[in-house]
Design a protein around this motif. Structure first.
Motif, PDB file in Angstrom:
ATOM      1  N   VAL A  26      22.320 -69.572  10.102  1.00 45.62           N
ATOM      2  CA  VAL A  26      22.646 -70.972   9.907  1.00 45.62           C
ATOM      3  C   VAL A  26      22.734 -71.220   8.404  1.00 45.62           C
ATOM      4  CG1 VAL A  26      21.765 -73.292  10.218  1.00 45.62           C
ATOM      5  CG2 VAL A  26      21.419 -71.591  11.987  1.00 45.62           C
ATOM      6  N   SER A  27      23.864 -71.652   7.940  1.00 50.90           N
ATOM      7  CA  SER A  27      23.969 -71.948   6.509  1.00 50.90           C
ATOM      8  C   SER A  27      23.463 -73.361   6.310  1.00 50.90           C
ATOM      9  CB  SER A  27      25.407 -71.814   6.042  1.00 50.90           C
ATOM     10  OG  SER A  27      26.193 -72.832   6.578  1.00 50.90           O
ATOM     11  N   SER A 198      36.918 -63.377   9.483  1.00 51.23           N
ATOM     12  CA  SER A 198      36.868 -64.052  10.782  1.00 51.23           C
ATOM     13  C   SER A 198      37.778 -65.283  10.764  1.00 51.23           C
ATOM     14  CB  SER A 198      35.438 -64.485  11.083  1.00 51.23           C
ATOM     15  OG  SER A 198      35.065 -65.505  10.192  1.00 51.23           O
ATOM     16  N   PRO A 199      38.148 -65.783  11.962  1.00 45.77           N
ATOM     17  CA  PRO A 199      38.974 -66.993  12.009  1.00 45.77           C
ATOM     18  C   PRO A 199      38.313 -68.171  11.297  1.00 45.77           C
ATOM     19  CG  PRO A 199      38.960 -65.938  14.141  1.00 45.77           C
ATOM     20  CD  PRO A 199      37.997 -65.181  13.294  1.00 45.77           C
ATOM     21  N   LEU A 200      36.978 -68.222  11.347  1.00 46.25           N
ATOM     22  CA  LEU A 200      36.268 -69.294  10.665  1.00 46.25           C
ATOM     23  C   LEU A 200      36.534 -69.223   9.157  1.00 46.25           C
ATOM     24  CD1 LEU A 200      34.220 -71.524  11.283  1.00 46.25           C
ATOM     25  CD2 LEU A 200      32.418 -69.899  10.793  1.00 46.25           C
ATOM     26  N   GLN A 261      31.946 -77.959   5.452  1.00 47.82           N
ATOM     27  CA  GLN A 261      32.409 -77.458   6.745  1.00 47.82           C
ATOM     28  C   GLN A 261      33.047 -78.576   7.568  1.00 47.82           C
ATOM     29  OE1 GLN A 261      32.181 -74.102   8.138  1.00 47.82           O
ATOM     30  NE2 GLN A 261      33.585 -75.140   9.493  1.00 47.82           N
ATOM     31  N   GLU A 262      32.484 -79.778   7.486  1.00 45.42           N
ATOM     32  CA  GLU A 262      33.032 -80.889   8.274  1.00 45.42           C
ATOM     33  C   GLU A 262      34.470 -81.162   7.871  1.00 45.42           C
ATOM     34  OE1 GLU A 262      29.016 -80.761   8.522  1.00 45.42           O
ATOM     35  OE2 GLU A 262      29.818 -81.639   6.683  1.00 45.42           O
ATOM     36  N   ASP A 265      36.717 -78.613   9.306  1.00 44.81           N
ATOM     37  CA  ASP A 265      36.874 -78.849  10.743  1.00 44.81           C
ATOM     38  C   ASP A 265      37.859 -79.970  11.010  1.00 44.81           C
ATOM     39  OD1 ASP A 265      33.389 -78.194  11.668  1.00 44.81           O
ATOM     40  OD2 ASP A 265      35.121 -76.868  11.454  1.00 44.81           O
ATOM     41  N   ASP A 269      41.272 -79.601  12.968  1.00 46.89           N
ATOM     42  CA  ASP A 269      41.433 -80.372  14.208  1.00 46.89           C
ATOM     43  C   ASP A 269      42.710 -81.198  14.172  1.00 46.89           C
ATOM     44  OD1 ASP A 269      37.884 -81.040  14.820  1.00 46.89           O
ATOM     45  OD2 ASP A 269      39.177 -79.350  15.334  1.00 46.89           O
ATOM     46  N   HIS A 282      46.541 -75.529  23.357  1.00 44.31           N
ATOM     47  CA  HIS A 282      45.317 -75.695  22.576  1.00 44.31           C
ATOM     48  C   HIS A 282      45.153 -74.508  21.645  1.00 44.31           C
ATOM     49  CE1 HIS A 282      43.634 -79.176  24.605  1.00 44.31           C
ATOM     50  NE2 HIS A 282      44.029 -78.660  25.744  1.00 44.31           N
ATOM     51  N   SER A 284      43.081 -74.199  19.419  1.00 42.72           N
ATOM     52  CA  SER A 284      41.668 -73.934  19.163  1.00 42.72           C
ATOM     53  C   SER A 284      41.097 -72.892  20.118  1.00 42.72           C
ATOM     54  CB  SER A 284      40.855 -75.220  19.245  1.00 42.72           C
ATOM     55  OG  SER A 284      41.157 -75.899  20.435  1.00 42.72           O
ATOM     56  N   ALA A 285      41.835 -72.594  21.205  1.00 46.21           N
ATOM     57  CA  ALA A 285      41.367 -71.545  22.108  1.00 46.21           C
ATOM     58  C   ALA A 285      41.952 -70.184  21.756  1.00 46.21           C
ATOM     59  CB  ALA A 285      41.725 -71.891  23.555  1.00 46.21           C
ATOM     60  N   ALA A 286      42.879 -70.176  20.788  1.00 42.89           N
ATOM     61  CA  ALA A 286      43.489 -68.908  20.383  1.00 42.89           C
ATOM     62  C   ALA A 286      42.779 -68.389  19.143  1.00 42.89           C
ATOM     63  CB  ALA A 286      44.975 -69.119  20.091  1.00 42.89           C
ATOM     64  N   LYS A 287      43.106 -67.181  18.750  1.00 41.50           N
ATOM     65  CA  LYS A 287      42.428 -66.570  17.614  1.00 41.50           C
ATOM     66  C   LYS A 287      43.333 -66.655  16.387  1.00 41.50           C
ATOM     67  CE  LYS A 287      40.526 -62.258  15.880  1.00 41.50           C
ATOM     68  NZ  LYS A 287      40.541 -60.822  15.953  1.00 41.50           N
TER      69      LYS A 287
ATOM     70  N   SER B  76      36.144 -69.309  20.395  1.00 35.41           N
ATOM     71  CA  SER B  76      37.045 -70.389  20.774  1.00 35.41           C
ATOM     72  C   SER B  76      36.469 -71.743  20.418  1.00 35.41           C
ATOM     73  CB  SER B  76      37.324 -70.297  22.278  1.00 35.41           C
ATOM     74  OG  SER B  76      37.778 -71.520  22.775  1.00 35.41           O
ATOM     75  N   TYR B  78      37.847 -74.401  21.019  1.00 30.23           N
ATOM     76  CA  TYR B  78      38.192 -75.244  22.162  1.00 30.23           C
ATOM     77  C   TYR B  78      37.020 -75.342  23.136  1.00 30.23           C
ATOM     78  CZ  TYR B  78      40.778 -76.624  26.371  1.00 30.23           C
ATOM     79  OH  TYR B  78      41.224 -77.246  27.491  1.00 30.23           O
ATOM     80  N   ASN B 110      33.227 -60.826  13.770  1.00 31.03           N
ATOM     81  CA  ASN B 110      34.449 -60.917  12.978  1.00 31.03           C
ATOM     82  C   ASN B 110      35.519 -61.745  13.651  1.00 31.03           C
ATOM     83  OD1 ASN B 110      33.447 -59.450  10.854  1.00 31.03           O
ATOM     84  ND2 ASN B 110      34.060 -57.496  11.761  1.00 31.03           N
ATOM     85  N   CYS B 112      34.693 -64.728  14.941  1.00 35.01           N
ATOM     86  CA  CYS B 112      33.997 -65.998  15.077  1.00 35.01           C
ATOM     87  C   CYS B 112      34.856 -67.169  14.624  1.00 35.01           C
ATOM     88  CB  CYS B 112      32.724 -65.884  14.238  1.00 35.01           C
ATOM     89  SG  CYS B 112      31.797 -67.372  14.149  1.00 35.01           S
TER      90      CYS B 112
END
Lengths: 328, 177
Positions: A26-27, A198-200, A261-262, A265, A269, A282, A284-287, B76, B78, B110, B112
């Protein structure tokens, strides 16, 4: 706990790339302070021009043991001998052409962030084909460079005799990369690992880079998504006009020079909602696998291309941070 | 608005009813199969839903739900959004130990897409435990199923002297850093 700030270019200690308590940690504040674009008198753009517009493959490197800056020519000679010996053993690096590989190691003083950062180290392998004339130019067949930009969290805690250059970028044949990597591993007892993004982290990058000001017409902001678990793999490419992206980011970002981060996001979004309104998909469900902007582009398998010298320190700072989080 | 309440129906004899909520149906299916393979001395019913509220037409046929598990896939964003929207359809008294968040896909850091801080904050805001697991590997899937079955036994009231409220008191987290 957040770090008391040093100069205006220092990072806050809690960074968003999942560092505080291991990878899934947790950052605590999730805030990033972005360094201002480099002023001209510090960095010589000619020296770093070769870094731009090339696809660099990223690795994280653990600290080098007993690396001495004064011995660069010795190291170059040893590495050259190592490569020649490996070729003798029959590890063919290039088929059909007899190549003499010359190794050059040099320091780049311009590619660092804080006082604790070490100068970057450039390794270049060049060849002169035996068939061509003596006066022909050496052709660079492979280059790699080690650097650390604001890598203080690693440099502060390192014991004596260790040199911290956690980010390694390569351009050229994979066979040369593994040769150079093995030599460094054997000589300085360090460890290389491919850096995955990562996607994040990619969404952080696109939010930061889309918000940067560019004086001339920039290319579109593009995000590429891969859709999992379908019979046929599907890639979705989402391109946004750079001015629209910057306008969106400007409405989201509250404090200039600081990103939370907000805010990332909300930015993402908005993009997802816009896409869903038009295509009923959506995202957001893909990578998210690749992002590219006028500043730089990055892929999830750890390949980046930097297009703009003005923002080079900012991009390298992010990548250094990723490399450090992969090491720790 | 149809809201799930923990005590508005009579309990089923010698049973535990588990509700899995999350947009990934294939993963839910796999987890529920693993749960049903666990050795136990009471009946387990697993209900699957991609989101809440549940369709009101079949409400009279539905048994009382003992434990709700919200499944969030870290790959995800979502799934996090869907879970957040579904939380509004759960009565507040459910959050006294009868809800837990299951974060899946942690074997692939990775890939995430969800920020861990957001998930942990969600767990704190709703006073519910957050479990991390990787359902694609059989060992951890079985271990997760065992944990959920144990939690279900307590939530269904099969363990004398231990109620679902105990989970809430175990949630105390020391402030780090």
């Amino acid at each position: 706990s957040s770090n008391g700030s040093g100069g205006p270019r220092r990072l806050s200690r809690a960074l968003p790339f999942g560092r505080s308590h291991g990878r899934l940690g947790v950052s605590s504040s999730g805030r990033l302070i972005v360094p201002a674009p480099s002023s001209q008198e510090k960095a010589d753009p000619q020296k770093t021009a070769f870094l731009l517009r090339k696809a660099w493959t990223l690795y994280s490197v653990t600290p080098l043991y007993r690396f001495r800056r004064g011995r660069l020519r010795d190291y170059a000679r040893l590495l050259g001998a190592f490569i020649a010996a490996e070729k003798q053993k029959g590890l063919a690096v290039e088929v059909g052409v007899e190549l003499d590989i010359k190794v050059a190691l040099s320091s780049l003083a311009d590619l660092r962030g804080s006082e604790l950062d070490q100068d970057a180290l450039l390794v270049q392998l060049s060849s002169r084909s035996q068939a061509s004339s003596k006066n022909s130019e050496d052709k660079v067949v492979w280059s790699g460079w080690f650097c650390s930009v604001f890598g203080d969290d690693l440099s502060e805690n390192v014991p004596e005799h260790f040199t911290c250059l956690p980010l390694f970028l390569t351009h050229g044949a994979e066979s040369y990369t593994s040769l150079v990597g093995s030599w460094f591993q054997k000589t300085f007892d360090c460890c290389f690992r491919r850096l995955a993004i990562s996607p994040l982290n990619l969404s952080w990058m696109v939010a930061m880079w889309a918000g940067c000001k560019l004086d001339r017409a920039a290319s579109a902001v593009e995000l590429v998504f891969s859709v999992p678990r379908l019979a046929q793999p599907l890639d979705i490419s989402y391109a946004i006009h750079p001015e629209d992206a910057k306008a969106l980011w400007d409405t989201v970002q509250k404090t200039p020079g600081e990103i939370t981060q907000e805010e990332v996001d909300v930015f993402m979004d908005c993009l997802y909602a816009h896409f869903h309104r038009h295509f009923k998909i959506h995202l957001s469900a893909a990578k998210l696998v690749k992002v590219s902007t006028g500043i730089a582009s990055a892929q999830c398998d750890g390949i980046v291309k930097i297009l703009h010298s003005q923002y080079l320190p900012g991009v390298l700072m992010l990548l250094t941070e990723l490399a450090i989080s992969q090491i720790q | 608005m149809a809201v799930l309440r923990p005590f508005d129906k009579l309990p089923t004899l010698n049973s535990g009813i588990l509700l899995l909520v999350g947009p990934d149906e294939a993963l839910q299916q796999r987890l529920s199969e693993t749960i049903l393979q666990e050795k136990r001395d009471f009946n387990i019913n697993v209900h699957l839903a991609t989101s809440l509220p549940l369709p009101p037409e079949r409400d009279h046929l539905r048994p009382r739900i003992d434990l709700i598990v919200f499944m969030i896939d870290i790959k995800s964003k979502y799934s996090l959004k869907k879970v957040e929207c579904s939380l509004a359809h759960v009565d507040a008294s459910f959050f006294l130990g009868k809800v837990c968040f299951l974060v899946t896909g942690v074997g692939r850091v990775n890939a995430c897409s969800v920020e861990m801080n957001a998930v942990c904050k969600l767990g704190e805001a709703y006073c519910s435990p957050v479990l991390f697991c990787e359902l694609e590997l059989e060992d951890t899937r079985v271990a997760t199923a065992q944990r959920l079955v144990r939690m279900l036994r307590i939530c269904a009231g099969h363990i004398p002297g231990v109620s679902a409220l105990s989970f809430v008191s175990l949630m105390r987290k020391s402030d780090d850093d």
